[in-house]
Design a protein around this motif. Structure first.
Motif, PDB file in Angstrom:
ATOM      1  N   HIS A  55      84.117  29.893  59.333  1.00 28.48           N
ATOM      2  CA  HIS A  55      83.231  29.250  60.283  1.00 28.48           C
ATOM      3  C   HIS A  55      81.788  29.570  59.939  1.00 28.48           C
ATOM      4  O   HIS A  55      81.473  30.636  59.440  1.00 28.48           O
ATOM      5  CB  HIS A  55      83.555  29.691  61.704  1.00 28.48           C
ATOM      6  CG  HIS A  55      84.892  29.230  62.158  1.00 28.48           C
ATOM      7  ND1 HIS A  55      85.119  27.939  62.573  1.00 28.48           N
ATOM      8  CD2 HIS A  55      86.073  29.861  62.237  1.00 28.48           C
ATOM      9  CE1 HIS A  55      86.389  27.816  62.913  1.00 28.48           C
ATOM     10  NE2 HIS A  55      86.991  28.970  62.702  1.00 28.48           N
ATOM     11  N   LEU A  56      80.923  28.646  60.222  1.00 28.84           N
ATOM     12  CA  LEU A  56      79.520  28.800  59.875  1.00 28.84           C
ATOM     13  C   LEU A  56      78.807  29.723  60.846  1.00 28.84           C
ATOM     14  O   LEU A  56      79.095  29.747  62.033  1.00 28.84           O
ATOM     15  CB  LEU A  56      78.840  27.426  59.880  1.00 28.84           C
ATOM     16  CG  LEU A  56      79.372  26.447  58.849  1.00 28.84           C
ATOM     17  CD1 LEU A  56      78.778  25.076  59.081  1.00 28.84           C
ATOM     18  CD2 LEU A  56      79.064  26.932  57.452  1.00 28.84           C
ATOM     19  N   LEU A  58      83.090  24.578  57.839  1.00 25.56           N
ATOM     20  CA  LEU A  58      82.216  23.936  56.867  1.00 25.56           C
ATOM     21  C   LEU A  58      82.739  22.565  56.454  1.00 25.56           C
ATOM     22  O   LEU A  58      81.976  21.612  56.363  1.00 25.56           O
ATOM     23  CB  LEU A  58      82.046  24.828  55.639  1.00 25.56           C
ATOM     24  CG  LEU A  58      81.172  24.277  54.518  1.00 25.56           C
ATOM     25  CD1 LEU A  58      79.759  23.972  55.018  1.00 25.56           C
ATOM     26  CD2 LEU A  58      81.134  25.236  53.351  1.00 25.56           C
ATOM     27  N   ASP A  59      84.043  22.435  56.232  1.00 34.74           N
ATOM     28  CA  ASP A  59      84.582  21.141  55.793  1.00 34.74           C
ATOM     29  C   ASP A  59      84.351  20.050  56.830  1.00 34.74           C
ATOM     30  O   ASP A  59      84.089  18.902  56.489  1.00 34.74           O
ATOM     31  CB  ASP A  59      86.055  21.243  55.405  1.00 34.74           C
ATOM     32  CG  ASP A  59      86.959  21.646  56.559  1.00 34.74           C
ATOM     33  OD1 ASP A  59      86.516  22.369  57.479  1.00 34.74           O
ATOM     34  OD2 ASP A  59      88.140  21.254  56.537  1.00 34.74           O
ATOM     35  N   GLY A 119      88.663  20.051  47.706  1.00 32.81           N
ATOM     36  CA  GLY A 119      88.870  20.359  46.291  1.00 32.81           C
ATOM     37  C   GLY A 119      87.656  21.027  45.678  1.00 32.81           C
ATOM     38  O   GLY A 119      87.777  21.975  44.896  1.00 32.81           O
ATOM     39  N   TRP A 120      86.479  20.533  46.019  1.00 33.09           N
ATOM     40  CA  TRP A 120      85.249  21.142  45.518  1.00 33.09           C
ATOM     41  C   TRP A 120      85.095  22.559  46.052  1.00 33.09           C
ATOM     42  O   TRP A 120      84.684  23.457  45.329  1.00 33.09           O
ATOM     43  CB  TRP A 120      84.040  20.310  45.912  1.00 33.09           C
ATOM     44  CG  TRP A 120      83.891  19.043  45.138  1.00 33.09           C
ATOM     45  CD1 TRP A 120      84.349  18.779  43.883  1.00 33.09           C
ATOM     46  CD2 TRP A 120      83.220  17.865  45.568  1.00 33.09           C
ATOM     47  NE1 TRP A 120      84.003  17.508  43.507  1.00 33.09           N
ATOM     48  CE2 TRP A 120      83.313  16.921  44.517  1.00 33.09           C
ATOM     49  CE3 TRP A 120      82.549  17.504  46.722  1.00 33.09           C
ATOM     50  CZ2 TRP A 120      82.757  15.649  44.599  1.00 33.09           C
ATOM     51  CZ3 TRP A 120      81.996  16.243  46.804  1.00 33.09           C
ATOM     52  CH2 TRP A 120      82.095  15.324  45.756  1.00 33.09           C
ATOM     53  N   MET A 121      85.438  22.756  47.333  1.00 27.83           N
ATOM     54  CA  MET A 121      85.359  24.099  47.905  1.00 27.83           C
ATOM     55  C   MET A 121      86.308  25.037  47.162  1.00 27.83           C
ATOM     56  O   MET A 121      85.930  26.149  46.794  1.00 27.83           O
ATOM     57  CB  MET A 121      85.671  24.072  49.400  1.00 27.83           C
ATOM     58  CG  MET A 121      84.560  23.462  50.231  1.00 27.83           C
ATOM     59  SD  MET A 121      84.934  23.376  51.991  1.00 27.83           S
ATOM     60  CE  MET A 121      84.944  25.105  52.412  1.00 27.83           C
ATOM     61  N   LYS A 122      87.530  24.591  46.954  1.00 25.46           N
ATOM     62  CA  LYS A 122      88.540  25.412  46.271  1.00 25.46           C
ATOM     63  C   LYS A 122      88.101  25.749  44.849  1.00 25.46           C
ATOM     64  O   LYS A 122      88.357  26.848  44.352  1.00 25.46           O
ATOM     65  CB  LYS A 122      89.881  24.684  46.258  1.00 25.46           C
ATOM     66  CG  LYS A 122      91.005  25.498  45.714  1.00 25.46           C
ATOM     67  CD  LYS A 122      92.328  24.772  45.846  1.00 25.46           C
ATOM     68  CE  LYS A 122      93.457  25.649  45.323  1.00 25.46           C
ATOM     69  NZ  LYS A 122      94.747  25.014  45.495  1.00 25.46           N
ATOM     70  N   ALA A 159      76.175  31.363  47.509  1.00 26.48           N
ATOM     71  CA  ALA A 159      77.513  31.958  47.367  1.00 26.48           C
ATOM     72  C   ALA A 159      78.575  30.870  47.469  1.00 26.48           C
ATOM     73  O   ALA A 159      78.431  29.934  48.258  1.00 26.48           O
ATOM     74  CB  ALA A 159      77.743  33.006  48.447  1.00 26.48           C
ATOM     75  N   GLN A 160      79.630  30.996  46.689  1.00 27.26           N
ATOM     76  CA  GLN A 160      80.703  30.002  46.734  1.00 27.26           C
ATOM     77  C   GLN A 160      81.341  29.965  48.111  1.00 27.26           C
ATOM     78  O   GLN A 160      81.616  31.001  48.707  1.00 27.26           O
ATOM     79  CB  GLN A 160      81.772  30.318  45.698  1.00 27.26           C
ATOM     80  CG  GLN A 160      81.316  30.107  44.276  1.00 27.26           C
ATOM     81  CD  GLN A 160      82.405  30.409  43.262  1.00 27.26           C
ATOM     82  OE1 GLN A 160      83.381  31.053  43.584  1.00 27.26           O
ATOM     83  NE2 GLN A 160      82.218  29.928  42.057  1.00 27.26           N
ATOM     84  N   ALA A 161      81.535  28.740  48.614  1.00 24.50           N
ATOM     85  CA  ALA A 161      82.185  28.555  49.910  1.00 24.50           C
ATOM     86  C   ALA A 161      83.695  28.582  49.721  1.00 24.50           C
ATOM     87  O   ALA A 161      84.212  28.142  48.699  1.00 24.50           O
ATOM     88  CB  ALA A 161      81.761  27.229  50.514  1.00 24.50           C
TER      89      ALA A 161
END
Length: 70
Positions: free
Chosen positions: A1-2, A37-38, A55-58, A67-69
């Protein structure tokens, strides 16, 4: 969660393949605090499917403040 406890949170996406390069940036505000976020990305970037965003998040291609989400 943001967590938008700061003034703003920067979300970036970057994907490069042989067909296209996608670069976008988004500044989140306090209204997004506590949301996934999604869900926020799907609302703000409706031209991308939720599965593509996931897919981009993964793959680590979406970053939040550098930082990578996940």
């Amino acid at each position: 969660h943001l967590d938008s406890s700061r003034e703003w949170v920067e979300v970036s996406i970057g994907e490069a393949n042989m067909q296209e390069v996608i670069e976008r940036e988004l500044v989140l505000d306090r209204e997004d605090d506590g949301r996934r976020l999604d869900q926020v990305l799907k609302e703000r970037w409706p031209d991308f499917s939720r599965s593509r965003l996931a897919g981009w998040m993964k793959a680590g291609q979406i970053t939040v403040d550098g930082a990578q989400a996940h």
